[in-house]
Design a protein around this motif. Structure first.
Motif, mmCIF file in Angstrom:
data_model
loop_
_atom_site.group_PDB
_atom_site.id
_atom_site.type_symbol
_atom_site.label_atom_id
_atom_site.label_comp_id
_atom_site.label_asym_id
_atom_site.label_seq_id
_atom_site.Cartn_x
_atom_site.Cartn_y
_atom_site.Cartn_z
ATOM 1 N N ASP A 185 -44.336 -28.109 22.811
ATOM 2 C CA ASP A 185 -44.284 -26.806 22.144
ATOM 3 C C ASP A 185 -43.456 -26.982 20.873
ATOM 4 N N GLY A 197 -43.269 -20.103 21.703
ATOM 5 C CA GLY A 197 -43.467 -21.023 22.819
ATOM 6 C C GLY A 197 -42.223 -21.034 23.673
ATOM 7 N N THR A 223 -49.173 -23.955 20.876
ATOM 8 C CA THR A 223 -48.439 -24.430 22.045
ATOM 9 C C THR A 223 -49.206 -25.520 22.804
#
Length: 301
Positions: free
Chosen positions: A83, A89, A64
């Motif tokens: 992300d 994420g 992420t």
């Protein structure tokens, strides 16, 4: 019908998001939080700073935007941290990926939605693979790509990496994950938020993405986007010396450097972090100076 990635259940998602937010808090406060529509869903993007030379950061697997917390303060804006869609994420997938080209087209949608051109695309680990995939299949919005110990680009994962990762995933105990993270990073960073969010994502999210494999030699030779790559001399996830040599051979325009004391987590050490920031700054500066030039840009030499 192809499947899409999803969290195992609402409880797993909530546990994961608690860890995610802890990792994100390591970053500076973003100037803007964006959910950008693309053909496969919405992609979460955090913008830091303003300016005319966009740097877009692609994280490693399940890492992420939070994985770039050590770098973001040292980068000139605007910096966009992504992300990766299809992984754990804040991005949300609504349509499956057909193949790896489809993933590049989805990211191109995101860059278009942000209104970005002449992008310096930075990818660490698996993010480096995504940057190369973009340069192969959808390069029009790119000015340059900067790769930070990229995996499965010019060398496969080592057998030890595959065995150790599989062991950690099957046993799924903190002590096994700690061993794997310490081995792959070169030091015990398991308790750091950036490592915790990776493990939490692997535990909570069922990814359904096309198999990530090394591009063909022909595909790498066809790259016209300028490439700069840094490899960790002590990286254990692959043979970094062979990976660097292969990239030089297949992409003659590429500038390739090995940081001799760095592991796969390329910017753990302050000296290596400064070098990474310096290189990204140079690459994004060149990207900015190329704004008026079109497709066949000169090498970064």
């Amino acid at each position: 019908m192809r499947k899409m990635g999803r969290f195992k259940n609402p409880e797993a998602r909530q546990r994961y998001l608690t860890v995610y937010e802890q990792a994100l808090r390591e970053c500076p406060r973003p100037d803007e939080v964006l959910d950008v529509a693309c053909r496969h869903g919405t992609t979460r993007v955090y913008r830091f700073g303003t300016g005319e030379r966009p740097v877009v950061l692609l994280p490693g697997l399940m890492a992420t935007s939070g994985c770039y917390a050590p770098l973001i303060p040292g980068l000139d804006g605007p910096v966009y941290a992504v992300d990766t869609l299809g992984e754990a994420g804040r991005s949300f997938q609504t349509r499956p990926f057909a193949d790896i080209r489809d993933r590049a087209l989805g990211l191109d949608d995101v860059l278009a939605g942000l209104g970005l051109t002449e992008v310096c695309l930075v990818g660490g680990s698996t993010g480096g693979w995504h940057a190369v995939n973009q340069a192969i299949h959808a390069p029009d919005r790119l000015a340059a790509i900067c790769l930070l110990d990229p995996t499965t680009v010019s060398a496969k994962f080592s057998a030890a990496t595959q065995l150790r990762a599989l062991t950690a995933m099957v046993l799924n105990r903190d002590r096994d994950w700690r061993r794997f993270v310490a081995w792959s990073a070169g030091e015990d960073v398991f308790d750091q938020p950036a490592a915790q969010v990776v493990v939490a994502g692997i535990r909570a999210y069922r990814a359904r993405i096309p198999l990530q494999t090394c591009p063909s030699d022909e595909a790498l030779r066809g790259i016209r986007t300028p490439v700069v790559a840094l490899f960790g001399g002590r990286s254990v996830v692959h043979d970094s010396v062979a990976a660097a040599a292969n990239l030089r051979r297949l992409v003659p325009r590429a500038e390739v450097e090995i940081l001799p004391e760095a592991g796969h987590y390329l910017y753990l050490r302050s000296a290596d972090r400064e070098r990474v920031l310096e290189v990204i700054g140079v690459v994004s500066g060149v990207a900015g100076s190329n704004r008026q030039r079109r497709s066949r840009r000169p090498p970064l030499r």
